[in-house]
Design a protein around this motif. Structure first.
Motif, PDB file in Angstrom:
ATOM      1  N   LYS A 125       0.843  -1.210   0.000  1.00 39.24           N
ATOM      2  CA  LYS A 125       0.000   0.000   0.000  1.00 39.24           C
ATOM      3  C   LYS A 125       0.873   1.253   0.000  1.00 39.24           C
ATOM      4  O   LYS A 125       0.581   2.229  -0.690  1.00 39.24           O
ATOM      5  CB  LYS A 125      -0.933  -0.010   1.226  1.00 39.24           C
ATOM      6  CG  LYS A 125      -2.011  -1.078   1.121  1.00 39.24           C
ATOM      7  CD  LYS A 125      -2.898  -1.136   2.357  1.00 39.24           C
ATOM      8  CE  LYS A 125      -3.865  -2.300   2.249  1.00 39.24           C
ATOM      9  NZ  LYS A 125      -4.908  -2.281   3.264  1.00 39.24           N
ATOM     10  N   GLY A 161      -8.461   3.995  -3.706  1.00 42.88           N
ATOM     11  CA  GLY A 161      -8.322   2.546  -3.664  1.00 42.88           C
ATOM     12  C   GLY A 161      -9.568   1.876  -4.197  1.00 42.88           C
ATOM     13  O   GLY A 161     -10.462   2.522  -4.764  1.00 42.88           O
ATOM     14  N   ASP A 182     -12.024  -2.077  -3.560  1.00 44.31           N
ATOM     15  CA  ASP A 182     -12.149  -3.394  -2.924  1.00 44.31           C
ATOM     16  C   ASP A 182     -11.917  -4.495  -3.944  1.00 44.31           C
ATOM     17  O   ASP A 182     -11.424  -5.572  -3.598  1.00 44.31           O
ATOM     18  CB  ASP A 182     -13.527  -3.513  -2.269  1.00 44.31           C
ATOM     19  CG  ASP A 182     -13.702  -2.445  -1.202  1.00 44.31           C
ATOM     20  OD1 ASP A 182     -12.873  -2.399  -0.273  1.00 44.31           O
ATOM     21  OD2 ASP A 182     -14.618  -1.608  -1.336  1.00 44.31           O
ATOM     22  N   LYS A 218     -16.383  -0.633  -4.829  1.00 47.64           N
ATOM     23  CA  LYS A 218     -15.869   0.253  -3.808  1.00 47.64           C
ATOM     24  C   LYS A 218     -16.933   0.453  -2.721  1.00 47.64           C
ATOM     25  O   LYS A 218     -18.091   0.162  -2.938  1.00 47.64           O
ATOM     26  CB  LYS A 218     -15.503   1.617  -4.423  1.00 47.64           C
ATOM     27  CG  LYS A 218     -14.306   1.518  -5.376  1.00 47.64           C
ATOM     28  CD  LYS A 218     -13.843   2.858  -5.909  1.00 47.64           C
ATOM     29  CE  LYS A 218     -13.773   3.938  -4.902  1.00 47.64           C
ATOM     30  NZ  LYS A 218     -12.955   3.636  -3.713  1.00 47.64           N
ATOM     31  N   GLY A 228     -15.188   1.089   2.866  1.00 48.09           N
ATOM     32  CA  GLY A 228     -15.039   2.090   3.935  1.00 48.09           C
ATOM     33  C   GLY A 228     -16.249   2.993   4.061  1.00 48.09           C
ATOM     34  O   GLY A 228     -16.195   4.015   4.752  1.00 48.09           O
ATOM     35  N   ALA A 279     -17.604   5.032   2.051  1.00 46.81           N
ATOM     36  CA  ALA A 279     -17.497   6.400   1.513  1.00 46.81           C
ATOM     37  C   ALA A 279     -17.873   6.474   0.035  1.00 46.81           C
ATOM     38  O   ALA A 279     -17.570   7.447  -0.642  1.00 46.81           O
ATOM     39  CB  ALA A 279     -16.071   6.914   1.718  1.00 46.81           C
ATOM     40  N   LEU A 280     -18.570   5.444  -0.449  1.00 44.65           N
ATOM     41  CA  LEU A 280     -18.774   5.306  -1.903  1.00 44.65           C
ATOM     42  C   LEU A 280     -19.491   6.471  -2.566  1.00 44.65           C
ATOM     43  O   LEU A 280     -19.178   6.829  -3.710  1.00 44.65           O
ATOM     44  CB  LEU A 280     -19.481   3.988  -2.226  1.00 44.65           C
ATOM     45  CG  LEU A 280     -20.899   3.761  -1.690  1.00 44.65           C
ATOM     46  CD1 LEU A 280     -21.533   2.590  -2.415  1.00 44.65           C
ATOM     47  CD2 LEU A 280     -20.872   3.439  -0.197  1.00 44.65           C
TER      48      LEU A 280
HETATM   49  C1  5RP Z   1     -13.865   3.213   0.817  1.00 38.78           C
HETATM   50  C2  5RP Z   1     -13.357   2.506  -0.387  1.00 38.78           C
HETATM   51  C3  5RP Z   1     -11.933   2.090  -0.382  1.00 38.78           C
HETATM   52  O1  5RP Z   1     -11.300   2.628  -1.495  1.00 38.78           O
HETATM   53  C4  5RP Z   1     -11.861   0.595  -0.422  1.00 38.78           C
HETATM   54  O2  5RP Z   1     -12.641   0.060   0.630  1.00 38.78           O
HETATM   55  C5  5RP Z   1     -10.418   0.105  -0.309  1.00 38.78           C
HETATM   56  O3  5RP Z   1      -9.934   0.395   0.976  1.00 38.78           O
HETATM   57  P1  5RP Z   1      -8.523  -0.092   1.467  1.00 38.78           P
HETATM   58  O4  5RP Z   1      -7.499   0.679   0.704  1.00 38.78           O
HETATM   59  O5  5RP Z   1      -8.516   0.209   2.938  1.00 38.78           O
HETATM   60  O6  5RP Z   1      -8.432  -1.580   1.205  1.00 38.78           O
HETATM   61  O7  5RP Z   1     -14.040   2.273  -1.346  1.00 38.78           O
HETATM   62  O8  5RP Z   1     -15.237   3.453   0.728  1.00 38.78           O
END
Ligand code: 5RP
Length: 232
Positions: free
Chosen positions: A15, A90, A92, A102, A105, A107-108
């Motif tokens: 990362k 980033g 998922d 995504k 987190g 925040a989509l």
């Molecule tokens: C948040 C997201 C992130 O980009 C996704 O969950 C990836 O997170 P990470 O870098 O912690 O694996 O969409 O809503």
């Protein structure tokens, strides 16, 4: 130790590598679109090292805003910036055409808004996120709470099993005051059509498939280092 063996990196180191590599896409004097998550946190840390060379950022979450501000990077309201050259975030999951899941987190919605106002989406991931077909990761969907049960039934009708995301035993509340459904059991072979369809269901705020706002570039960290894929 075998000197010809490729270096091994922890997921955290991967990362950091991709977060630093993303700096190459930041234009001096610009305002940068910034995503959310543990990988983006590495990018924000890297961005702080060149903060005197940029004007600031548009952020996709309260969490990223806090981190940006703590590091001395000015955060602009998205409404005050008509267009951004680049959005860095980033994912998922990302498929071979740059479509993503995504929202892990939560925040989509803001992520999709900032991605939509950006000319280029640079996706930063470690190679565990690369998939042939989207759907292994539970699909996040931000929803208006009063629609949850109806939407759970609609996902069941297409073969998915949806549940309300909980935090500390109660529904998680997003930065926008809404809830998240996580849907398992889907195999999303046509992300563009899927996103179009689900986005039209009453009560859906944002579906976590990013096909209309897919990545333009993916920087993927692996034992070999950072691999860059440009999508058409
Ligand atoms: C948040 C997201 C992130 O980009 C996704 O969950 C990836 O997170 P990470 O870098 O912690 O694996 O969409 O809503």
């Amino acid at each position: 130790m075998n000197p010809s063996a490729p270096p091994t990196f922890t997921q955290d180191e991967l990362k950091t590598l991709v977060g630093q590599a993303a700096l190459a896409y930041v234009t001096p004097g610009s305002i940068v679109g910034v995503g959310t998550g543990s990988t983006v946190n590495k990018f924000i840390d890297a961005l702080a090292t060149i903060k005197d060379q940029i004007r600031g950022a548009v952020s996709s979450s309260e969490a990223s805003t806090q981190r940006l501000k703590a590091l001395g990077i000015e955060v602009f309201d998205s409404n005050s910036v008509p267009e951004l050259a680049v959005y860095i975030d980033g994912a998922d999951e990302i498929d071979p055409s740059g479509c993503m899941i995504k929202g892990g987190g939560a925040a989509l919605t803001r992520e999709k808004i900032v991605a939509a106002q950006s000319q280029k989406f640079v996706c930063i991931v470690d190679d565990t996120k690369l998939v042939p077909v989207l759907g292994r990761f539970p699909l996040p969907v931000e929803v208006i709470p009063m629609a949850s049960q109806r939407l759970i039934a609609q996902f069941a009708a297409m073969g998915g099993s949806a549940s309300v995301r909980l935090r500390d035993g109660v529904p998680l509340v997003t930065d926008n005051g809404q809830h998240i459904l996580d849907v398992i059991g889907l195999r999303i072979t046509d992300p563009l059509a899927f996103e179009t369809q689900v986005s039209q269901w009453p009560g859906v705020v944002t579906v976590g498939v990013f096909a209309h706002q897919r990545a333009t570039v993916c920087l993927a960290g692996s034992a070999q280092g950072v691999t860059t894929t440009n999508f058409q």
